[in-house]
Structure formats: C-alpha cells, structure tokens
Design an enzyme around this catalytic site. Structure first.
Site, PDB file in Angstrom:
ATOM      1  N   GLY A  35       0.797  -1.221   0.000  1.00 34.85           N
ATOM      2  CA  GLY A  35       0.000   0.000   0.000  1.00 34.85           C
ATOM      3  C   GLY A  35       0.825   1.264   0.000  1.00 34.85           C
ATOM      4  O   GLY A  35       0.305   2.338  -0.231  1.00 34.85           O
ATOM      5  N   LYS A  37       3.057   2.093   2.706  1.00 32.38           N
ATOM      6  CA  LYS A  37       3.308   2.570   4.062  1.00 32.38           C
ATOM      7  C   LYS A  37       4.785   2.761   4.367  1.00 32.38           C
ATOM      8  O   LYS A  37       5.178   3.725   5.003  1.00 32.38           O
ATOM      9  CB  LYS A  37       2.693   1.604   5.077  1.00 32.38           C
ATOM     10  N   THR A  38       5.606   1.801   3.923  1.00 36.17           N
ATOM     11  CA  THR A  38       7.030   1.872   4.249  1.00 36.17           C
ATOM     12  C   THR A  38       7.677   3.075   3.576  1.00 36.17           C
ATOM     13  O   THR A  38       8.481   3.794   4.177  1.00 36.17           O
ATOM     14  CB  THR A  38       7.750   0.582   3.811  1.00 36.17           C
ATOM     15  N   ASP A  57       7.267  -5.408   9.883  1.00 33.39           N
ATOM     16  CA  ASP A  57       7.821  -6.465   9.039  1.00 33.39           C
ATOM     17  C   ASP A  57       9.121  -7.041   9.596  1.00 33.39           C
ATOM     18  O   ASP A  57       9.516  -8.157   9.230  1.00 33.39           O
ATOM     19  CB  ASP A  57       8.076  -5.936   7.621  1.00 33.39           C
ATOM     20  N   ASP A  58       9.792  -6.288  10.461  1.00 28.84           N
ATOM     21  CA  ASP A  58      11.060  -6.756  11.032  1.00 28.84           C
ATOM     22  C   ASP A  58      10.855  -7.817  12.112  1.00 28.84           C
ATOM     23  O   ASP A  58      11.836  -8.359  12.631  1.00 28.84           O
ATOM     24  CB  ASP A  58      11.840  -5.587  11.632  1.00 28.84           C
ATOM     25  N   PHE A  60       8.729 -10.649  11.849  1.00 27.18           N
ATOM     26  CA  PHE A  60       8.176 -11.930  11.412  1.00 27.18           C
ATOM     27  C   PHE A  60       8.954 -13.081  12.043  1.00 27.18           C
ATOM     28  O   PHE A  60      10.179 -13.014  12.202  1.00 27.18           O
ATOM     29  CB  PHE A  60       8.241 -12.063   9.885  1.00 27.18           C
ATOM     30  N   TYR A 155       9.477 -11.951  -3.077  1.00 26.88           N
ATOM     31  CA  TYR A 155       9.381 -12.342  -1.675  1.00 26.88           C
ATOM     32  C   TYR A 155      10.186 -13.612  -1.420  1.00 26.88           C
ATOM     33  O   TYR A 155      10.414 -14.417  -2.318  1.00 26.88           O
ATOM     34  CB  TYR A 155       7.919 -12.591  -1.276  1.00 26.88           C
ATOM     35  N   GLU A 156      10.601 -13.781  -0.164  1.00 35.33           N
ATOM     36  CA  GLU A 156      11.305 -14.994   0.249  1.00 35.33           C
ATOM     37  C   GLU A 156      10.635 -15.539   1.518  1.00 35.33           C
ATOM     38  O   GLU A 156      10.748 -14.924   2.582  1.00 35.33           O
ATOM     39  CB  GLU A 156      12.786 -14.686   0.514  1.00 35.33           C
ATOM     40  N   ARG A 193      -2.677   7.671  -4.754  1.00 38.19           N
ATOM     41  CA  ARG A 193      -2.149   9.016  -4.981  1.00 38.19           C
ATOM     42  C   ARG A 193      -0.628   8.956  -5.036  1.00 38.19           C
ATOM     43  O   ARG A 193       0.002   8.000  -4.598  1.00 38.19           O
ATOM     44  CB  ARG A 193      -2.604   9.955  -3.871  1.00 38.19           C
TER      45      ARG A 193
END
Length: 216
Positions: A35, A37-38, A57-58, A60, A155-156, A193
């Site tokens: 989306g 965000k990062t 995310d860090d 997981f 992704y991994e 946007r």
C-alpha cells in the site's frame, strides 16, 4: 508519533495524546500489502527531526514457525506470524529513551519532540498498541492495484500460485472488518495518490500535531 500501515490499506496513528506522554508523539501507519506505508514512513523520517521508525515487518517469525493451511499456504498475514512481544519491547525501549535510535536528525534537534513512526499491516488489530497512538493513518489500495503491485515484488519465500486470492486478500478483508470496532479516529489515505501528495498531507498533519505538543 506512531504510524500504522497495512497491506491493501494503510493507517497512521490516532489523535490520542495521553497526558503522561505529552512529551512524545506516536503515529501509526497501517496499510494493505504493497500500500505504500514503508515508503511514506521513510520519507517522513527524512524530513522530521528527532524521528524513529519501527517496522512491523522486522518481527516476522522464522518460516519454520509459520502455520500452513489446508491449501498449503503459509499463514504470514496473521498476528500469530509475528513476534509482537518483541516488537512491543522495542516500542517500550523507545518510550523509555525516545530519540536514542533516531540517527543524525535527532542529533540536530535534540530539544525537539521525539517522534516514533510505527508502520505495519496489522497494527490496529493488536490491542496492546491501542493506547499509544497520537495520530493514526490507514492507506487504502483497491484490489486490482494491490494485486498488481504485489506481483511486481520478490518475496522470500516466493508467493505460490493463488496465494494472493487464497490468503493475502481474504486475510486483509478479515482484519479490515475487525477494525470496525475501533473507537479512535483514523485518517484514511488513498494509496493510489502520488508519493509526493501523500507525504505532503501527512507531513503537514504531523507538523500541526508537533505544534500542539510544543504549545505553539
């Protein structure tokens, strides 16, 4: 400030300032997967003095600890896939010593209000975080655009065929439904946007919050 960002939709903390935390600003940014965000969090960190970012995310868990459903899909888009206790420990450490990990910008403005941006895809669904938000933002992206963006990412482990429609999107809809019970204000942002438009809107909003914190 703490920001929450989610997958298909993203949010940034709510306007709740607790009296004993008036010296700090927490923003939450959440959004659906891919989306934005990062990117938004990093852009804000570059421009805001005394600013730190914690990314969900860090936290997981290792792949070996992730559940697998009946379709063979790894269940990454659930709170159980994250070490939330460890993330809360990181937030608590920042609260105790705000600005300690903010980098050069913090050194240039050590007297400024410390800002914490928390960005992730399941922030507003985790009750222990409910009391820390000063501002909350949620980035939204339509299904087709979200699916397109995800298809361009690596992704991994890689997404198996059918993963988006069989796990990612259904989990997003489920968690989005759970957010209907939230009682604080969330600012919803259109993730389609431009980066510049999104940054400008949130940056101005944060500046106003900082002025309130400083009594200006």
């Amino acid at each position: 400030m703490a920001f929450q960002v989610d997958m298909v939709e993203k949010a940034v903390g709510s306007p709740r300032v607790l009296p004993w935390r008036r010296a700090k600003v927490s923003q939450g940014r959440r959004s659906v997967t891919n989306g934005g965000k990062t990117t938004l969090a990093k852009n804000l960190q570059k421009r805001l003095p005394n600013c730190s970012v914690i990314s969900q995310d860090d936290f997981f868990k290792p792949e070996s600890e992730i559940d697998i459903d009946e379709n063979g899909f790894l269940q990454y888009d659930v709170l159980e896939a994250l070490n939330m206790e460890k993330m809360m420990s990181a937030v608590s450490c920042w609260m105790e010593n705000p600005g300690s990990s903010a980098g050069p910008a913090a050194l240039e403005s050590a007297q400024g209000v410390p800002i914490l941006i928390i960005e992730g895809f399941l922030l507003f669904n985790y009750k222990p975080l409910d009391t820390i938000w000063n501002r909350s933002y949620f980035l939204t992206v339509p299904y087709e655009e979200c699916k397109r963006r995800r298809s361009t990412r690596v992704y991994e482990p890689p997404d198996p065929p059918g993963y988006f429609d069989g796990h990612v999107w259904p989990m997003y809809l489920k968690h989005r439904q759970e957010m209907n019970s939230i009682t604080w204000d969330i600012v919803y942002l259109d993730g389609t946007r431009s980066e510049e438009d999104l940054f400008s809107q949130v940056y101005e909003d944060v500046k106003q919050e900082l002025e309130k914190q400083n009594g200006l």
